[in-house]
Design a protein around this motif. Sequence first.
Motif, PDB file in Angstrom:
ATOM      1  N   GLY A 151     -33.028 -40.841  29.348  1.00 28.44           N
ATOM      2  CA  GLY A 151     -33.660 -39.679  29.962  1.00 28.44           C
ATOM      3  C   GLY A 151     -35.095 -39.879  30.394  1.00 28.44           C
ATOM      4  N   GLN A 223     -43.623 -32.964  35.215  1.00 25.95           N
ATOM      5  CA  GLN A 223     -42.939 -32.242  34.141  1.00 25.95           C
ATOM      6  C   GLN A 223     -41.643 -31.610  34.641  1.00 25.95           C
ATOM      7  OE1 GLN A 223     -45.833 -29.467  32.650  1.00 25.95           O
ATOM      8  NE2 GLN A 223     -47.153 -31.068  31.794  1.00 25.95           N
ATOM      9  N   ASP A 224     -41.698 -31.033  35.848  1.00 22.56           N
ATOM     10  CA  ASP A 224     -40.488 -30.440  36.411  1.00 22.56           C
ATOM     11  C   ASP A 224     -39.454 -31.504  36.769  1.00 22.56           C
ATOM     12  OD1 ASP A 224     -41.376 -27.894  36.078  1.00 22.56           O
ATOM     13  OD2 ASP A 224     -41.907 -27.538  38.181  1.00 22.56           O
ATOM     14  N   GLU A 226     -38.984 -34.311  35.092  1.00 18.43           N
ATOM     15  CA  GLU A 226     -38.358 -34.644  33.815  1.00 18.43           C
ATOM     16  C   GLU A 226     -37.379 -33.555  33.388  1.00 18.43           C
ATOM     17  OE1 GLU A 226     -41.548 -35.302  31.123  1.00 18.43           O
ATOM     18  OE2 GLU A 226     -42.129 -37.230  32.011  1.00 18.43           O
ATOM     19  N   ALA A 227     -37.764 -32.289  33.595  1.00 20.17           N
ATOM     20  CA  ALA A 227     -36.885 -31.184  33.223  1.00 20.17           C
ATOM     21  C   ALA A 227     -35.623 -31.166  34.078  1.00 20.17           C
ATOM     22  CB  ALA A 227     -37.636 -29.858  33.359  1.00 20.17           C
ATOM     23  N   SER A 230     -33.308 -33.981  32.965  1.00 24.02           N
ATOM     24  CA  SER A 230     -32.755 -33.791  31.623  1.00 24.02           C
ATOM     25  C   SER A 230     -31.814 -32.594  31.557  1.00 24.02           C
ATOM     26  CB  SER A 230     -33.885 -33.583  30.611  1.00 24.02           C
ATOM     27  OG  SER A 230     -34.557 -32.349  30.843  1.00 24.02           O
ATOM     28  N   GLY A 231     -31.772 -31.787  32.627  1.00 22.02           N
ATOM     29  CA  GLY A 231     -30.916 -30.615  32.635  1.00 22.02           C
ATOM     30  C   GLY A 231     -31.590 -29.360  32.135  1.00 22.02           C
ATOM     31  N   ARG A 232     -32.877 -29.447  31.789  1.00 24.13           N
ATOM     32  CA  ARG A 232     -33.600 -28.277  31.304  1.00 24.13           C
ATOM     33  C   ARG A 232     -34.054 -27.363  32.437  1.00 24.13           C
ATOM     34  NH1 ARG A 232     -38.152 -29.714  29.604  1.00 24.13           N
ATOM     35  NH2 ARG A 232     -38.095 -31.972  29.938  1.00 24.13           N
ATOM     36  N   LEU A 233     -34.030 -27.858  33.669  1.00 30.86           N
ATOM     37  CA  LEU A 233     -34.399 -27.053  34.828  1.00 30.86           C
ATOM     38  C   LEU A 233     -33.185 -26.889  35.729  1.00 30.86           C
ATOM     39  CD1 LEU A 233     -36.439 -25.661  36.741  1.00 30.86           C
ATOM     40  CD2 LEU A 233     -36.974 -27.939  37.659  1.00 30.86           C
ATOM     41  N   ALA A 234     -32.769 -25.657  35.941  1.00 32.43           N
ATOM     42  CA  ALA A 234     -31.649 -25.364  36.853  1.00 32.43           C
ATOM     43  C   ALA A 234     -32.204 -25.400  38.275  1.00 32.43           C
ATOM     44  CB  ALA A 234     -31.033 -24.016  36.526  1.00 32.43           C
TER      45      ALA A 234
END
Length: 258
Positions: A151, A223-224, A226-227, A230-234
Amino acid sequence: RIGISPSDCDDVAALVRHHLLLADTATRRDIDDGSVIEQVATTIGTDRRLRLLYVLTAVDGRATGEGGWTDWKASLVGELFRRALIAIETGEVPVRTAVLEMTRRIEAFEPALAGRITDVLATLPPSYLDSGTVEDLADELKLLVGPLRPGEIRHRVHPDGEGALISLCVEDRTGTLARAAGVLTLHRIGVRAAHGFTSTSGVAIERFVVSAPPHTAWERVMQDLEAAFSGRLALDEALARKASDHHISGAMIADIRI
């Protein structure tokens, strides 16, 4: 039965099956490309079979007439044979001469990379070597040195006037270039050009030439990214909200496919 051992039968069958391999590869492919050498070595398998194929190639070429075995063709086939034999006998594929030359230039520019980048460059496609300045490649190769954690995204942002050159080092997966472009769009960063290079070790270098608003918060952009990876940001939903909030034309995001 004619008194031929099973191993000899296997060799004869392989020679018939691959009788044009050396000639076609030497004259139609880039034998400075390590992946080409590796493919030939893997296909033939043994040094004995490769030597037999080399003799068969030369004999077959001469038998076809004066133009079938020129000095040029003999030289190319001989060099391919030599490199494939090294690969079979040592288990190591000879690196491209272009890789060695670029290694020398980059190490002269950035001594901290000495002894660390030849193997990395050898995993990248030949087009990468001519894709940027020595300075840019040196900075990107710093991202590639050492294995990626699951990741992990490594990045480099080089501001240039009203824009920037962004390089990302990520695990190679389908859609990574589009996903990164989507995050840039989310931050109203215009992508003027994008290039991707995939290594044989499964790592991708993605390079974007962009135009960016003044005072872009690059750390937030990263940061976005990476998100998003990683699936943390739709990302699809975030892009739709951005288009609605700022009345962005649908054409600006129509070509983004996650």
